[in-house]
Structures are given as C-alpha cells and as structure tokens.
Enzyme design. Structure first.
Site, PDB file in Angstrom:
ATOM      1  N   GLY A   9       0.818  -1.240   0.138  1.00 20.41           N
ATOM      2  CA  GLY A   9      -0.105  -0.102   0.096  1.00 20.41           C
ATOM      3  C   GLY A   9       0.816   1.264   0.025  1.00 20.41           C
ATOM      4  O   GLY A   9       0.409   2.153   0.570  1.00 20.41           O
ATOM      5  N   SER A  11       3.177   4.066  -2.457  1.00 27.33           N
ATOM      6  CA  SER A  11       3.028   5.170  -3.399  1.00 27.33           C
ATOM      7  C   SER A  11       2.881   4.470  -4.607  1.00 27.33           C
ATOM      8  O   SER A  11       1.657   4.821  -5.101  1.00 27.33           O
ATOM      9  CB  SER A  11       4.054   6.188  -3.587  1.00 27.33           C
ATOM     10  OG  SER A  11       4.416   6.742  -2.167  1.00 27.33           O
ATOM     11  N   GLY A  13       2.267   1.246  -5.465  1.00 24.57           N
ATOM     12  CA  GLY A  13       1.132   0.137  -5.285  1.00 24.57           C
ATOM     13  C   GLY A  13      -0.133   0.955  -5.385  1.00 24.57           C
ATOM     14  O   GLY A  13      -1.103   0.319  -6.093  1.00 24.57           O
ATOM     15  N   TYR A  48       0.945   7.997   1.982  1.00 27.79           N
ATOM     16  CA  TYR A  48       1.652   8.006   0.621  1.00 27.79           C
ATOM     17  C   TYR A  48       1.397   9.128  -0.351  1.00 27.79           C
ATOM     18  O   TYR A  48       2.297   9.508  -1.078  1.00 27.79           O
ATOM     19  CB  TYR A  48       1.881   6.367   0.297  1.00 27.79           C
ATOM     20  CG  TYR A  48       2.682   5.748   1.233  1.00 27.79           C
ATOM     21  CD1 TYR A  48       3.897   5.520   1.274  1.00 27.79           C
ATOM     22  CD2 TYR A  48       2.055   4.903   2.093  1.00 27.79           C
ATOM     23  CE1 TYR A  48       4.854   4.694   2.089  1.00 27.79           C
ATOM     24  CE2 TYR A  48       2.711   4.065   3.044  1.00 27.79           C
ATOM     25  CZ  TYR A  48       3.926   4.007   3.000  1.00 27.79           C
ATOM     26  OH  TYR A  48       4.485   3.216   3.833  1.00 27.79           O
ATOM     27  N   GLY A 134       8.430   1.408 -16.556  1.00 33.75           N
ATOM     28  CA  GLY A 134       8.540   2.413 -17.585  1.00 33.75           C
ATOM     29  C   GLY A 134       8.491   3.880 -16.657  1.00 33.75           C
ATOM     30  O   GLY A 134       8.763   3.753 -15.225  1.00 33.75           O
ATOM     31  N   LYS A 189      18.283   1.820 -13.232  1.00 36.21           N
ATOM     32  CA  LYS A 189      18.015   3.312 -13.512  1.00 36.21           C
ATOM     33  C   LYS A 189      17.933   3.803 -12.128  1.00 36.21           C
ATOM     34  O   LYS A 189      18.261   5.055 -11.849  1.00 36.21           O
ATOM     35  CB  LYS A 189      16.674   3.563 -14.038  1.00 36.21           C
ATOM     36  CG  LYS A 189      15.557   2.514 -13.684  1.00 36.21           C
ATOM     37  CD  LYS A 189      14.717   3.657 -12.656  1.00 36.21           C
ATOM     38  CE  LYS A 189      13.515   2.692 -12.004  1.00 36.21           C
ATOM     39  NZ  LYS A 189      12.616   3.696 -11.297  1.00 36.21           N
ATOM     40  N   ASN A 254      14.864   8.353  -5.628  1.00 37.69           N
ATOM     41  CA  ASN A 254      16.540   8.125  -6.029  1.00 37.69           C
ATOM     42  C   ASN A 254      17.256   9.422  -6.139  1.00 37.69           C
ATOM     43  O   ASN A 254      18.186   9.548  -5.706  1.00 37.69           O
ATOM     44  CB  ASN A 254      16.628   7.102  -6.928  1.00 37.69           C
ATOM     45  CG  ASN A 254      16.390   5.690  -6.472  1.00 37.69           C
ATOM     46  OD1 ASN A 254      17.100   4.788  -5.536  1.00 37.69           O
ATOM     47  ND2 ASN A 254      15.088   5.122  -6.807  1.00 37.69           N
ATOM     48  N   GLU A 279      15.263   2.742  -3.552  1.00 44.34           N
ATOM     49  CA  GLU A 279      15.943   1.621  -4.036  1.00 44.34           C
ATOM     50  C   GLU A 279      17.330   1.377  -4.220  1.00 44.34           C
ATOM     51  O   GLU A 279      17.990   0.337  -4.144  1.00 44.34           O
ATOM     52  CB  GLU A 279      14.664   0.850  -5.090  1.00 44.34           C
ATOM     53  CG  GLU A 279      13.486   0.478  -4.611  1.00 44.34           C
ATOM     54  CD  GLU A 279      13.391  -0.957  -3.784  1.00 44.34           C
ATOM     55  OE1 GLU A 279      14.517  -1.233  -3.297  1.00 44.34           O
ATOM     56  OE2 GLU A 279      12.433  -1.014  -3.314  1.00 44.34           O
TER      57      GLU A 279
END
Length: 331
Positions: A9, A11, A13, A48, A134, A189, A254, A279
């Site tokens: 739950g 952002s 998702g 979120y 994407g 990325k 990031n 991540e």
C-alpha cells in the site's frame, strides 16, 4: 470487470491500484498496517499519496488470503529487499493467476532479480510472472497525467492479460517478452538516478547530468545483454524512458536522495530527512556484485556503491569517473 490483488500500500502500489480500478477492475490492496488499511477503506492513503481520492472499487485488507480471493492477477509492490520475507509470510497466495512485479531491485546476497525470487520462494513458473516498468512516477499517475509503460512476460498471452487490465485513457501499456531486460532496466536506473542527483546536489549542470544518463544507459545495456536481455529493450520505455524520468524528476526518491548526498549529507542524514525507500541505495551493491560476476564494467554503479556503502565523498566519485582511461565510446 475482474478482480486484481495488489500487495503493498505504498505510493506505487496505490497508484497502480488506481490505474487498475480506472481500467474497470475491482482491486483489493493488502497492507501490513491496520491503520493504513483503514485509511484506504475510507478512500484515502494519506501516508503516501495525500490529497488523492481513491476510486470506490479499491478496498484493503490485512489478510493475504482475502486479498487474493477470486483474483486473476496478483500485483506485488513491496520493497525489493523485503520480498523474500513477505513471500514466506504470505503463504500459498500465488498459486494461480498472473503474478506482476512492480519492484525494481536486485536482492542482496543472492543477486537474484525479483522474478527469480518470486519463482523460487513463491513457486511461480516464470511464464506466469510479468514485470511492469516504464516512466511511471506515482504522483503524476494518480493525477491521471498521460504515461506509457511496458508489461514484460515470457508468455505473450499473460502480458496481454495484464496490459488489458491496466489500460486506461491516460495509461498506455505496451507488451514485451523480455522479462530480463525490463527488470535490469528498472533496477539499474535507480542507481544512475542517485549519481545524477549527486551531480545536481553539487550544483553541476545539464551537460554533466546528460553525460551520466547516457553512460549509465551504456552500463545498463551491457549488463542486460550479458544476462540475456534484448538490447532493444533499453532503447524503449523500460530502459531510457524510465531512466530519464527517474534521473531528472524531483518526484523520484532516488534522484532526491542523490541530491542530498551531493549537498554533503550522509546516507543516514538523507534517510532521516526523506523517510522513504530509495531502492538504488539498497540495491547498488547487489547490482555491482551481479555485474562483476558476469565480467561487466559498470564504473558509475561502482562509484555510487563506494559513496553509499564505503563513505567515498561525492567529489572523489566525480574525480574517479573523469580520470578513467580514455576509450572508444562504443567499446
């Protein structure tokens, strides 16, 4: 109308659940915290995505079995490094339907891609695993701003099923059978975005950032091809498309994390300030291990990992990259 379960739950998702609901599906979100479930069932996710009203066809539960009951598609959107533990806790919830990964990382210790972890722990055949990847920043998606994505799955029929479920007037899915390429693009990325954020935090300009993005794309492509991906994937939405959005947008966690590092903050200080998962910070060392295991040269990823995990200063990272031996661009 069909039912889709979304595990996570956060952002992305919640944003993808919104897309699925707008696509005409009933969506059940699994979340760990009862207070978040209560928020979602009241039509909001203030933790979120504040100020975003959720479609009425979205509900939430803390019970994994309830979430997947009757679902044709199960979407996983949890932090990549917690996937293995979550799969173990959920039990036998992935026994049917197509399993979709929204996660973008490489597991620490094993260097496995997320689809490999899903297959190993969840017992899901690879042909039932799809990846959505994407230029899909969550806050723009919930504002229904136009965007495109790639649904990658070795089984074309499964890819088509997922694409049909998430197709809306503002969200256009393309399909691919290159699962490996989509996953590598999504993981790498994030690390390149840290490097671009560092450059911005130092006050460097667009020439610098463009150079990092372009050479980062080369690293992404080299690694992907070494793992069996189609090089053409990295010229598309799951490659350069996602790379540009994540590297350049202030909405990217990031990118924002890298900006903090470039301004002289420590990793701990940036984590305290942002309070969200970046991540690339957690995956950069595992991606570097994966590249080294396959003999792939990834200098940007190497320097980002040194900065995040070894305390190398950002100016020293820049110097290390600029002082490398010259070579042909396409070597």
């Amino acid at each position: 109308m069909s039912k889709v379960a979304v595990f996570g739950g956060g952002s992305w998702g919640t944003a993808f659940a919104t897309v699925l609901a707008d696509g005409g599906n009933d969506v059940s979100i699994w979340a760990r915290r009862p207070e978040l479930v209560a928020q979602i069932n009241r039509g909001r996710n203030e933790d979120y995505l504040p100020d975003h009203e959720l479609p009425q066809s979205i509900s939430a539960t803390t019970d994994p079995a309830e979430a997947v009951d009757g679902a044709e598609v199960v979407v996983l959107s949890v932090p990549s490094q917690s996937l293995r533990d979550n799969l173990g806790a959920w039990g036998d919830v992935l026994s049917q339907g197509v399993v979709v990964s929204l996660m973008k990382g490489v597991e620490l210790g094993t260097t496995k891609r997320m689809s490999e972890v899903i297959s190993e722990v969840g017992g899901v055949p690879t042909e039932r695993i799809a990846v959505v990847s994407g230029p899909n920043l969550a806050r723009e998606i919930v504002q229904r701003q136009p965007a495109a994505t790639v649904v990658a799955c070795p089984d074309q029929g499964a890819a088509d099923l997922v694409a049909a479920a998430c197709a809306t007037s503002y969200f256009r899915p393309y399909t691919s059978t290159d699962l490996v390429g989509a996953e590598v693009g999504g993981a790498v990325k994030n690390v390149i975005a840290l490097a671009v954020g560092m450059a911005e935090g130092m006050g460097l300009g667009d020439n610098t950032k463009s150079s990092i993005i372009t050479r980062g794309l080369a690293e992404m492509t080299r690694l992907g091809v070494a793992l069996g991906a189609d090089a053409r994937t990295f010229a598309g939405l799951a490659g350069v498309g996602d790379l540009i959005a994540t590297c350049m947008s202030p909405l990217s966690r990031n990118h924002s994390f890298g900006v903090g590092l470039g301004r002289g903050m420590s990793v701990a200080e940036v984590q305290e300030h942002t309070r969200q998962t970046a991540e690339g910070v957690k995956s950069c060392s595992s991606i570097l291990d994966l590249a080294r295991a396959h003999g792939v040269d990834v200098p940007i990823i190497e320097q980002v990992s040194a900065c995040v995990h070894e305390g190398t200063s950002v100016p020293d990272v820049v110097h290390a990259l600029l002082s490398r031996a010259r070579k042909p661009e396409t070597d």
